[in-house]
Structures are given as C-alpha cells and as structure tokens.
Design an enzyme around this catalytic site. Structure first.
Site, PDB file in Angstrom:
ATOM      1  N   GLN B 126     -20.119 -10.384  -3.206  1.00  0.00           N
ATOM      2  CA  GLN B 126     -20.817  -9.218  -2.649  1.00  0.00           C
ATOM      3  C   GLN B 126     -19.863  -8.058  -2.385  1.00  0.00           C
ATOM      4  O   GLN B 126     -18.863  -8.241  -1.693  1.00  0.00           O
ATOM      5  CB  GLN B 126     -21.491  -9.631  -1.340  1.00  0.00           C
ATOM      6  CG  GLN B 126     -22.010  -8.448  -0.506  1.00  0.00           C
ATOM      7  CD  GLN B 126     -22.713  -8.892   0.753  1.00  0.00           C
ATOM      8  OE1 GLN B 126     -23.880  -9.252   0.736  1.00  0.00           O
ATOM      9  NE2 GLN B 126     -22.004  -8.889   1.858  1.00  0.00           N
ATOM     10  N   GLY B 127     -20.169  -6.891  -2.901  1.00  0.00           N
ATOM     11  CA  GLY B 127     -19.308  -5.729  -2.697  1.00  0.00           C
ATOM     12  C   GLY B 127     -19.977  -4.649  -1.848  1.00  0.00           C
ATOM     13  O   GLY B 127     -20.537  -3.693  -2.384  1.00  0.00           O
ATOM     14  N   TYR B 128     -19.925  -4.841  -0.541  1.00  0.00           N
ATOM     15  CA  TYR B 128     -20.523  -3.843   0.365  1.00  0.00           C
ATOM     16  C   TYR B 128     -19.435  -3.082   1.116  1.00  0.00           C
ATOM     17  O   TYR B 128     -19.284  -1.880   0.994  1.00  0.00           O
ATOM     18  CB  TYR B 128     -21.429  -4.540   1.388  1.00  0.00           C
ATOM     19  CG  TYR B 128     -22.844  -4.803   0.924  1.00  0.00           C
ATOM     20  CD1 TYR B 128     -23.163  -4.896  -0.431  1.00  0.00           C
ATOM     21  CD2 TYR B 128     -23.868  -4.965   1.854  1.00  0.00           C
ATOM     22  CE1 TYR B 128     -24.460  -5.151  -0.846  1.00  0.00           C
ATOM     23  CE2 TYR B 128     -25.165  -5.223   1.446  1.00  0.00           C
ATOM     24  CZ  TYR B 128     -25.457  -5.305   0.098  1.00  0.00           C
ATOM     25  OH  TYR B 128     -26.736  -5.558  -0.285  1.00  0.00           O
ATOM     26  N   SER B 129     -18.660  -3.833   1.927  1.00  0.00           N
ATOM     27  CA  SER B 129     -17.681  -3.177   2.804  1.00  0.00           C
ATOM     28  C   SER B 129     -16.583  -2.498   2.014  1.00  0.00           C
ATOM     29  O   SER B 129     -16.206  -2.933   0.924  1.00  0.00           O
ATOM     30  CB  SER B 129     -17.031  -4.209   3.727  1.00  0.00           C
ATOM     31  OG  SER B 129     -17.972  -4.753   4.605  1.00  0.00           O
ATOM     32  N   SER B 161     -15.555 -11.993   0.045  1.00  0.00           N
ATOM     33  CA  SER B 161     -15.345 -13.440   0.085  1.00  0.00           C
ATOM     34  C   SER B 161     -15.479 -14.018  -1.312  1.00  0.00           C
ATOM     35  O   SER B 161     -16.431 -13.718  -2.030  1.00  0.00           O
ATOM     36  CB  SER B 161     -16.393 -14.110   0.986  1.00  0.00           C
ATOM     37  OG  SER B 161     -16.219 -13.704   2.313  1.00  0.00           O
ATOM     38  N   GLU B 244     -34.238 -13.863   4.579  1.00  0.00           N
ATOM     39  CA  GLU B 244     -33.920 -15.272   4.812  1.00  0.00           C
ATOM     40  C   GLU B 244     -32.905 -15.468   5.924  1.00  0.00           C
ATOM     41  O   GLU B 244     -32.193 -16.450   5.950  1.00  0.00           O
ATOM     42  CB  GLU B 244     -33.373 -15.909   3.525  1.00  0.00           C
ATOM     43  CG  GLU B 244     -34.449 -16.263   2.548  1.00  0.00           C
ATOM     44  CD  GLU B 244     -35.423 -17.305   3.063  1.00  0.00           C
ATOM     45  OE1 GLU B 244     -34.964 -18.345   3.546  1.00  0.00           O
ATOM     46  OE2 GLU B 244     -36.637 -17.057   3.007  1.00  0.00           O
ATOM     47  N   SER B 378     -21.425  -7.179  12.585  1.00  0.00           N
ATOM     48  CA  SER B 378     -20.744  -7.746  13.755  1.00  0.00           C
ATOM     49  C   SER B 378     -21.743  -7.927  14.898  1.00  0.00           C
ATOM     50  O   SER B 378     -22.820  -7.333  14.907  1.00  0.00           O
ATOM     51  CB  SER B 378     -19.627  -6.819  14.217  1.00  0.00           C
ATOM     52  OG  SER B 378     -20.192  -5.671  14.823  1.00  0.00           O
ATOM     53  N   ASN B 379     -21.374  -8.745  15.855  1.00  0.00           N
ATOM     54  CA  ASN B 379     -22.292  -8.976  16.976  1.00  0.00           C
ATOM     55  C   ASN B 379     -22.553  -7.705  17.771  1.00  0.00           C
ATOM     56  O   ASN B 379     -23.604  -7.574  18.402  1.00  0.00           O
ATOM     57  CB  ASN B 379     -21.754 -10.099  17.867  1.00  0.00           C
ATOM     58  CG  ASN B 379     -21.994 -11.462  17.219  1.00  0.00           C
ATOM     59  OD1 ASN B 379     -22.448 -11.532  16.072  1.00  0.00           O
ATOM     60  ND2 ASN B 379     -21.719 -12.526  17.938  1.00  0.00           N
ATOM     61  N   GLU B 380     -21.624  -6.766  17.712  1.00  0.00           N
ATOM     62  CA  GLU B 380     -21.872  -5.472  18.360  1.00  0.00           C
ATOM     63  C   GLU B 380     -23.021  -4.762  17.634  1.00  0.00           C
ATOM     64  O   GLU B 380     -23.904  -4.173  18.263  1.00  0.00           O
ATOM     65  CB  GLU B 380     -20.601  -4.606  18.325  1.00  0.00           C
ATOM     66  CG  GLU B 380     -19.475  -5.107  19.238  1.00  0.00           C
ATOM     67  CD  GLU B 380     -18.838  -6.400  18.766  1.00  0.00           C
ATOM     68  OE1 GLU B 380     -18.710  -6.590  17.539  1.00  0.00           O
ATOM     69  OE2 GLU B 380     -18.488  -7.248  19.613  1.00  0.00           O
TER      70      GLU B 380
END
Lengths: 351, 394, 351, 394
Positions: B126-129, B161, B244, B378-380
């Site tokens: 996956q290429g997002y960030s 990843s 999902e 992130s959880n934030e």
C-alpha cells in the site's frame, strides 16, 4: 445472531426511557430521597405496573423476563439515578423464583403492593445456620441493605439454605442510616433468628444453585446500574461541552477535551458491553465465574473514570448539587465499596 | 457466555477450527506463537493453503472468487485462525485493493487483478503515506503527470510494509496540483518491477525489516492502471479505510497473547505475585470488554444500524490492548528479557529449541507492538474521528 | 540554600554537555555499540581525562566529587544514551573508595587506562563466601554485568566482604551477550573462586557500610541515567512537534498533543527531582532507604511513560532506528527489568 | 535527605513548629485532621493566634505589617503549619488582594485596607468567575457604570468561596464595554454590606456550603475603591494569579493526608494488602517528586532564575496528588465509608468522639478534593500555560 437485545427487549427499554423522561427528573430523585423510607411509594407502584419488577423473573414466577430484562431495567434506573430499591427487590424476586416460584409473596411483590429485600451471601458477614431441623437459628449481618427498614420481607440466599423472613421477627435488629449516595440503608443483624418451616424456601443440595443465582443476579444488577450511570454522566458532559462557550467557542471544540470525551465515550461503550456480557452469562445460567466478576469490576472502574472526568470537564458547576454529577460519583463509589461490590470482586480475582 | 451465534455460525466456527488445526504448518504456528519474525515464504505457504480451500477472500462476492461470507463469518474466521496461531492474513490485496477494484474498477481491471489476489499469486503493498503526509493525506506530493497513454510518476511513499516482498503497489498520487489538496488525487496500480522504482529498507526499533520507503523516479504507468475517475482517488481511499474494519479488533490475537502471557508467568514463577495478577486481571477484563463491543458492532453492521465509527472505537482499544499484553509479557520474563539483540533478530537463530530465541520473539513483539497505535490512522486520529462523528463535536 | 547544584557542579554539567554535543551523536553511539567490547576505548580515555570518572569519588580516592557529581555525569550519559560502561565503572570506584581509598588500581581506573566493573549484591544471586580465613571461596552469579568481558578488574561489595578480583582468575566464568539496549553484557558465574588477602578489600563489620554504599550508588546511578534519557526523549519530541506540519500547521499546535507534551514535561521535571533526591540522600551517606528505592522506581516509571509517548507522538518515524527513540525505550526497559533495577526496588517497596 | 536549608531556615522551621504545637487549638486541629468542616470561627480563632504573633502576612514587607519572609520561609511556614493540622490560611486577603493593594493601590487604600488584613479583622473574598466566564475571564459581564464619584455595579459573581462569611469582595468588573474583551476591565473593592448585594449559597457535592453566587443589583461603589487605573484591572489580576504560587504545592498537606491514610489502613486491616501497598507506594513516590520539584522551584525563585510557569507545574501535580490521597483514604475505609450523608455534613454531629463523624470527614474530603483540579485555573488551563510558556508551542 442476536447479541445485544431482542425486539421485545428493545420495546421494554424504550418504555423505560419514556417513563423516566416524563416522570423522573433530578427533582423527583431528590424528593424520593427525602422520603422517610428513602424512596417514593407511588413511583414504586407505577413502575411495578409498568412491569419493571416482572421483567426480572420468568413466567413460572409470574414475570416475563430474566437477567437480561432486569439489566435493561437497572440500566435505565442507573441513568436516572433512581433512589427506588430496584436492585434489592429484583434480587429478592430472583431468589424466590429460583427457590420457590409459587411462593405466596410473589404476586404482591410484583404488583408493587409490598417490597422485599434480597440478601445474597456475598453482601453479608458471619453468616451461620446452627441447630438441626425443627430448631435451627440464623445469625449474621448484612451491613448495607438498601431500603432494608422499608422491607415487608427479607429473602436470603445462603449456600445451604434460602429463607424468607418477616423483618419484624424475633432476633432481627435493624439500624437505619443514610449512605453517601443519599439512599436509606439498614444495617441488619440476625441474632439466633428461628427458622420455621414457613420461612425456609429450600435447603441442602437445592440451595446451592439458588445461592449461585443470587450472586449472579447481584453482579448483573451492579454492572447494569453502573453502566447506566456512566451513560448518563457522559451524556450530561457531552451536552454541556457542546453549549458552554469559553474563548470564543464551545469548549467541546477544544481538541484536548475532545480526546478526553472520546475516551469517555469508549469507556461508556465498554461498560455497556461488560454489563451485557454479565447478563448473558446469567441468562445461560452459568455458575458465577471470573468473567462476571470482571464485568462488575470493569463497569464500575469505567463508570468511576467517567464520573471524575464529568466533574472535571464541567468545571465549577460540576462541583455543585445543581447537577447530578456528584450524585453519580457518590453512587458509583457505593457500588465500588459496598459488601459484595466491585472491590470485593477485585479481591477475589487477584488473590 | 452465549453470544447469540446462529447454528450455521457455530458450524462454520467448527469448520474453521478443524481446518486450521489440520492445515496450519507446525513450524509457522510455532513462529507466530513465539513472536519470531515470519519470512515471506511463511506468509505465502499459509496463504496458499487458504487459497486452495477458497478462503483467501471469503467475504468477497462469489463472482470474484469469494464465498459471500457474512460479517459474522469473517469475524469467526479471523478469530479462529488468529487464536490458533495462523499468520496475519496480509490485508493489502484481499482487504484493501481488492474491494476497491471490484467496486470501482473496470471489467479489465477486475479480470486482470482479482484472480491473482484470490489465488495468492500476486503480493500487494500500500502506497499512501509520504514523508510529509502521514495522517494528513491531503498533503501528499507524489506526482503523476499525464504523457499520452501513461502517467509519469515521481516522488516517494514511506512506511510501506512488505514492499520488499511485493509485486504491485496501489498508490495515491497527485494528478492535479492546482485543485484543493483533497481533490486532484488519483488511485494508481503500479507494477513494482517498473523501471525507476527503488525500495529502501527501514529498520524498525525491534530490529525487523518490514517497513520501506519506495521511490518513484520517472516511473511510467499505463493510464488503464488508474482505478476510477482521475482526481477522485480520495473517494476510493476513504471507501477502503472504512472497509471491513470491524475485524480490526483482534480479539483472537488478544486471546492468543494472553495464553502466552499466562504460560510465561507460570514458568517464570511470577504467577503468584499480586502485581502480575492485578495486571492479568486488568488485561482479561479489557479483552472481555473488547470482545463484547466487537460483537455488538458486528451485530450493528449486520442489521444495518452500524454507526459508521465502530472501526475507530475498535481500533483504538484493540491496538492499545495488544500493546499492553505484549509489554506485560516482556515484563513477565523479568531479567531474562534482557539477552535480546534486535540487530540479530532477522539473521539470528530462529531455532524454536533455543530458549533465547523464544525470548527474542517476545521482546521483539513488545517493541513492535508500539506500532499498531500509530499505523492505520494513529489513535489520535481515531479520537478525532470519534469526537467529530460519534459525538458531533465538529 | 543550595538545592539542585553548586557552581562547580553547574560547570561540570556544562562541560559534559559540551563534550556530548561536539563528540557524541547517535552515529557515535552506534559505532561504540558495534565495537567488540561494546564501547569505544578512545571515548573512554577522553572522558576519563575530562574527569567524568573522578567525579564519582572524593579526593581521598583521587577524585573530586561524590554521588551528586556522579549523578550529573550519568544524567549526561543518559541524555546521549552513551554505550560506555559508566554506571558499572563508577560503582567500582565507589566501592574502592569506601573499602580502600588507597587501592593500587585507582589511578589507572581514574585515568581510563583500565576499566573495572562494580558489582553490588542486589544485582547478584546465590552469593556466598564459604570457608574460613586463608581458604575462603566465593560463589554466585551476576547475570547482567555491563561490559563485564572488557573489565580489567571486578569489584564486588557483599554484606560481609568486599573484594577486587582479576576476571581471569580461576573459577570465574563469563558468557558475553548483547542486550536489548544494544550493549554488551556478561553473565558472570563465580564457582568457588579463591579469595586471597590481596583480593579482599575489607570484611566483617567494615564491609556492611561498603555494601550499603554500593547499593546506594547503584540506585543513584540508575535514577540519574533514567532521568537523562527521559529529558533527551522529551527534547526530541518537542523539537519534532514544533517542526512537523500536518493539517496546515505544526502538530505541536494541536491542543490534545500540547496537553500530552505538558504531562511529559512534568514527568521529566519530576524524574529530575527524584534523581536529585536520591543523590542528595547518598551525599548525606544515609543507609539505603525507602525514598531511594522510590526515586529509582519513580524515575524509571516516568522515563518509560516519556519514551512511549515520544514514539507515539512521532508517529511512523518513531518506530524506526533512524531516531534514538527505540534505543531510549530499550535502555529504560533494561533499567526496569535488570537485576537490582526498578522492578526489584518496587518489589521491595510493596511486599 | 538534606534539602540544603540554611541554618537560619532550620532555626525558623523549629520556631514555627514549636509555635504551632503550642498555639494551635486542639479542637481545630482535630477537625482538620479528620477532614470535618471548619466554621468561620475556627478559621478566625487560628488566624487571630497568627495575627497576635505577627504571622498572618509574613511574606509582606515589614512596612505594611509583614515580616519580609523569604520564599523559603514562606514555604517552611506553610509546610509546618499545614502538616501540624492548622487550617488553611485563607488566601483572599493576605495572598490575593493585599499584595495588589500594596503594589498598585493608593496610600489611602493601603492605609484603609492593609491593617485589617494583617490584624485578621476584615474577611475578604474573591469575585472573578461569572456564570459565563470561568476560565475565560475576558468574557466577564458584570458592569460598573460611572455615576459621578461612584460606580453602579450590576451582575453576578460565582464560585465565590466563603462569600457568606466575608466583609469585602475584590472583583473584576467591566468599565468599558466597547474595547477588546481583555481591556475595559477594572479592579474594584466592594463592601459586601452595600445595599443591592445578595448572596446565594451553592451546595457542593460533598454537602458543604462554601461556594456562593454573589449578585450585584445597582450596587454603588465609590470610585476611590478602584485599585489602579480604570480599564487596566486585567493587569492586576494577572499579577495576582502569578503571586506566591510556589506555595501551592501543598507538600505539608500531602504529608498530613498520607499519615492519616496509613493510620486508617492500619485500623481497617488493609495495610497488609498488596493493592493498598502499591497505591501507598505510588502516592509516597509522587509526594517525594512533588517535594523536590517544589524545592527546586523555590531555589529558582530565590536566585531569580524562576521560569515563570513553576506555579502551573506545582498546581497541576499538587492538586492531582491530594485528590488521589483523599480517594485512597476513602477507599481504605471500605464499606465503612458508606454511612455518610452529605446532607448532614454541616448540621450533623461534629463530635470527634463519634467514629461515624470521623468517617464523614474522610468521605467529605474525597468529594471535596475533586475541586482543586478545577479551581484557581483548571488543570486543563495549567496544561495550556505549560505548553505555551514552558514549551513554546504557542
């Protein structure tokens, strides 16, 4: 797959919410607390008529529900922080249902004409039944019986015996007091109280499942009430931060508060999940296990967190009796510290 | 406690359990159980087993190679396989890009890309960030300039990843620099063997290599590899993020990790210590809450009443919980946790008979589990989503 | 009133900071870790020349400081996450100072030409000295001795005896390994190691205060290093959030992060206070007490909190070895779990 | 551990300790120790004792009736008297309005108001917060309209501690509605016996009455009662907020409360429980950290290197710690904490021989101690201050 509630249960829940919204605001709670017996007898009859008591037992005992329905009632009562002695009355009904579903007291109790207090062994101390057959006597103490002085009947579930006693019987001593949650309690001491055949509901082998049931129901009720209180305190806080303006905007726009509200929301959802887990376990008639104790500890811990945050995020007004936050905190502290409450469960889980 | 599963759900659970017991290779299971790193071949061997059974993409529609699983079945499958020690079923193809392709892709794209996912032959990443676009995807700057029937892609993606194991990457790229930051983004499928692609490994704090930075230097990508409309990639990315996610709670994983914590505590002699018991009790209680919250959300998804932010709630708590279990497990080792050298994790001994190598996996997992509270939003960010969407705090 | 440090101590602290800024970046740390012995011998000689080792003992032993000066050195070393074995070397010097300040090894150790590892009883297990007078032997194990395999001398402080041993002596077994903090350790086993007169520093009544001193110094060093690491990780995070932009502004502008940074700041300040409290206690030569143990637990707990927050607030890059955050977390975990570390102190405090 | 006190500081500590031991009335000490509510007369009796000794306003300059105490002496005085069980020395006159008057007031104001504070004859309260202006004082709307030599004050102040006991209030009022919110505010001294002042009691969650709302209905206040310039009240208020806050850490109070926690735990039989020991150890460690942080800040104040936000740091931690100790103490009572009726707190028995009344004080304090994290600038505001001023995050 029906995890949370059936359609009937949803209807029950809605009917409870409607009644509470229409008839039971904070002023009603205060009036109830101010009564000599610690609750409002008219309210009691009304909610009995609406089936709140019948919800806690099955048809064989004259009701229409079980642990999950009882939990729905108590979640509602927790939300309104009702002063009425629902936990203790539902506990009495459940003991009677398990021990003697045709007991003569049940119709009067279900209709609200009389009120019984259920006493589970985990809330007592020094309990013993001595003597044999015709001449047995009961001794022991239940120091924190909600509305004990107003009871028409005391229903006890001990490991070897379940009994229903007239509170006026010889050897029963009551000292009434008000607790930190504003409710009336009785410290009930049993001193060699004679148990005649009329008072014994069941004994020997059959008494153990009754006692287990009482313990289970007491836990389910505690978790459900705590989860209701947490939900209420969270809703109060969410409404407050949305309207309270400081520094040019509602304080609910401040991200640091938003994140704490998100954590409160998560705590409330988890409290609800844990209360549900406890109720489902009781529905399956499982023996009281580790998970049920964890559900009690987990809901009360989460409710306590929510109560503290609710006061903090309200600021000054959170410290006043103008809002129900203090009442919520005080009630949760009782659920934590009372005999058979969350701390006792925690002790059992960790030692 | 009866969660209200239907008889067919219960039968399906038995089926998955029996299948996993029989089909999961023991050496792979052992690696997972002890927290040691998995090689590409470990993932592929297990996924081949699943592909043979037709269970790689169970929740997909049958016409694309799936089994039309209900959300309950997906949950049961994940819980059972994970608890039994199966590797994480890599989500990049099956959970992420696959549904985007069968929902928004052309017939040609479906025909070309879906079979490779279902058969476990094509490995996606996956290429997002990007270095300057983490939580804020609108800042992304990898450019795709139109040149005839191709895009020319320049820029880089980070935290990718398993890129070093992958065949293809799906990437968000900027196709219109003039429009508003959220607009002007397109969703491209890029063959990693294309000239101009370089992959730099990033070493993680636990010593493993799973993260990468992927560089694009004038990489030519056919226009037919764009999914959906030009400049509307943001829409597909959001669809993907919401897809999902009820499964993200990792209840099975939490149960498996708690089992191991108990085993280690029994062995290390701390099982009687009150501090350990308090901590175990806390973790068990949190897992009980997570499990029943997951079940409630699953029910809501199935009866169509899902609030839409259930994924955030479960991600927040699930990630925090596995993190806490991983740390408690390392702590349960006490001083025996110390002889662990992250620099040796990948090349070091993975012999399951070696006690130190077992500990290495546990310490490695303690460090690695700092990641789930960061990745995937992130959880934030999850708290932002909850406060905005669940609480309406705008 | 001089609470935190004297002028001389401030000068020492500044000189340490200067050296570290000029000479010891993360690349230097990595190079040191990659050495066969686990640290850089040139660095060792340089810092010895700068007086870092002399800072830990008083003039009688050839130094110019004491526990507070040692704490200043170790706070600096913690900040740089230095791989050099300062704690163990300072501990050896302190034991020698307390047991035999004219010991022949001291000049070589202080100049950095040789290196000694100090072993305090709390970091060992199964320690015993058996036999009488001329034929005593030492047994026991120290499983986590930093740079143990590089030591020229092992200096042990046990309750009844303090000894200095040649690591090559008969009966001493070493297994070297790398720890999760990237440092070289030795698991040292003593099996009936003969103690001759030359190796005994002191014994009997006079050994107890030496052992107490070793315990005290070990605690002071642990707290100081943890406090230094916490300060470093916090500074890294503060710098990062001030420059990292997302959603149109530096992420340090987001209030939810600001509040967490405020709590990290408070934790760092408190860690510093606790490390200071421990050092002052050792300066006064008090017996190792509850407060010193609390200082170790308190600094390590706070440092651990800061390390986790540092990684979380950095996001993805916090998970990589490109930054020193993972190294900080791993080192703090060692300070927590090592024999004689924070968990051992906590156990002592709560059982 | 030696905190580096000078010999004269050590002598002063001995002097304060001996004085308090001899002069603090036993019945007042007993109320404080058991957390029962103090009456106005309790405060006044103790403060009269201090006034006789000349120690009401020790840190004030001698020419205004103080002793020129150093910050170290002020700290020692507070720690010793608090630890010994003396009532909180009410800060409204001596710490708040007094320094504003001697710094910014006219000679007439000094002559009229300072002696009453030093002699403990005039009881002050503070009028800052309003129903719509809590943390955000710039929103305050109580108006003071000029009418010849007077202001006509209209509006109300809320959370006014002890207003029902007070003789005077110092208040921030809006004298210019057109300027920016922070400007246009003046600092007025108002006699509470003025016509048009009404005080409404507010019942707190612990059952006590210490909070009030003060209403001003066309209250006439002579212009000579304004401190400093018109419309510059904000400046004086900020001066006041920063004043002498190093003392807010309440180290002495924490020590006193921990002593009581230990006593109760010993009596209730939980002293051997591991959970209690963990909690006690945590609280003791936090107190050790607070004490040494306070000492470091005190040193910085004295050598002129104080960072300026030390008050926020100490307030944040001090308030959180006393709150936690108060709750641990109620918890240590276990089920015995339940027979406590907040409605009876004020009128109920205060007979120290009554065991229930003792518990009442402990439960009352658990509830009351939710307040310190809110008042005096909530802990959220303190975190804002730290992040802006200490960390430069703007």
């Amino acid at each position: 797959m029906k995890i949370s509630q059936t359609e009937e249960q949803t209807l029950l829940s809605q009917s409870i919410s409607r009644y509470l919204a229409d008839r039971y605001d904070d002023a009603a709670r205060r009036r109830a607390e101010a009564q000599a017996c610690g609750y409002d007898r008219d309210t009691w009859t009304e909610i009995a008529e609406l089936g709140w008591l019948g919800a806690s037992v099955g048809e064989s005992a004259g009701g229409f529900g079980g642990p999950r329905e009882m939990a729905i009632v108590l979640e509602g009562a927790g939300r309104a922080m009702m002063a009425e002695p629902l936990v203790t009355a539902c506990l009495a009904l459940s003991i009677l249902e398990a021990a003697d579903p045709s007991h003569g007291s049940l119709p009067g109790l279900l209709s609200g004409n009389s009120m019984a207090c259920g006493l589970a062994a985990q809330a007592g101390s020094g309990l013993s039944v001595t003597g044999r057959n015709g001449s047995r006597v009961l001794s022991g103490r239940f120091p924190t019986v909600h509305a004990g002085a107003a009871a028409d009947l005391l229903v006890l579930a001990l490991p070897d015996i379940a009994v229903a006693l007239d509170p006026a019987a010889r050897g029963i001593d009551m000292r009434a007091f008000r607790g930190m949650d504003g409710r009336r309690y009785a410290d009930i001491v049993f001193r060699d109280v004679p148990l005649d055949d009329g008072s014994v509901l069941c004994e020997g082998e059959t008494a153990r499942p009754v006692a287990d049931r009482a313990s289970q129901v007491f836990s389910v009720a505690t978790a459900a009430e705590a989860s209701g209180i947490a939900a209420r305190l969270f809703e109060e806080t969410l409404a407050y931060v949305a309207q309270r303006e400081q520094f040019g905007q509602p304080i609910g726009r401040f991200q640091a508060l938003q994140h704490r509200l998100a954590d409160m929301y998560v705590a409330v959802e988890e409290a609800r999940s844990l209360a549900l887990a406890a109720a489902r376990s009781a529905e399956d008639d499982e023996a009281p296990g580790r998970a049920v104790s964890q559900a009690v500890v987990g809901t009360v811990d989460r409710a306590l967190h929510v109560a503290k945050e609710a006061i903090q995020l309200h600021g000054g007004v959170g410290m006043t009796e103008d809002l129900p936050l203090g009442a919520g905190l005080r009630r949760i502290k009782v659920l934590q510290l009372m005999p058979g409450g969350a701390e006792d469960h925690r002790k059992r889980l960790t030692t | 406690m009866d969660a209200g599963w239907s008889p067919s759900d219960i039968a399906f659970r038995e089926e998955v359990r029996a299948f996993t017991r029989e089909s999961l290779p023991a050496d792979i299971r052992d690696k997972v159980m002890s927290g040691r790193p998995l090689a590409r071949t470990d993932h592929m061997r297990w996924q081949d087993v699943l592909a043979d059974r037709g269970w790689i993409a169970g929740f997909w529609p049958q016409r694309f190679g799936g089994c039309d699983w209900t959300p309950a079945q997906s949950y049961i499958f994940q819980e059972e396989t994970t608890y039994a020690g199966a590797p994480w079923l890599l989500p990049f193809g099956v959970n992420y890009v696959g549904p985007v392709i069968y929902t928004y892709g052309t017939e040609e794209q479906k025909a070309r890309h879906l079979p490779g996912i279902v058969s476990n032959e094509v490995f996606w990443c996956q290429g997002y960030s990007e270095p300057n676009a983490g939580s804020d995807l609108a800042r992304l700057s990898t450019r795709a300039d139109r040149d005839g029937d191709s895009y020319i892609v320049n820029g880089s993606k980070i935290w990718t990843s398993m890129a070093h194991w992958a065949d293809w990457i799906f990437a968000l790229v900027r196709t219109d620099a003039r429009s508003k930051p959220q607009a002007g983004i397109s969703f491209l499928l890029i063959d990693l063997r294309s000239p101009g692609v370089t992959i730099r490994p990033i070493r993680s704090i636990e010593g493993a290599h799973h993260l990468n930075q992927v560089f694009f230097d004038n990489v030519r990508v056919p226009v037919e590899n764009r999914v959906g409309d030009e400049n509307r990639g943001w829409t597909y990315a959001k669809f993907l993020l919401g897809h999902e996610r009820v499964l993200s709670a990792e209840v099975g994983k939490g149960k498996r990790m708690l089992d191991r914590l108990r085993t280690i505590a029994d062995r290390s002699g701390i099982a009687d210590s009150h501090r350990y018991r308090e901590r175990l009790n806390q973790l068990e209680t949190d897992l009980l809450a997570l499990e029943w919250t997951t079940l409630r959300m699953l029910e809501a998804v199935m009866d169509g009443s899902a609030p839409g932010y259930e994924a955030s709630l479960l991600k927040l708590r699930g990630s925090t919980l596995v993190q806490a279990i991983a740390e408690a497990t390392a702590d349960a080792l006490g001083p025996e946790a110390i002889p662990y050298d992250p620099a040796c994790l990948e090349e070091g001994t993975n012999d399951p008979g070696d006690e130190l190598a077992r500990h290495m996996g546990i310490v490695s997992e303690f460090l690695f589990q700092r990641a789930p509270t960061i990745w995937g939003g992130s959880n934030e960010i999850q708290r932002n989503i909850i406060s905005k969407h669940a609480l309406g705090l705008g």
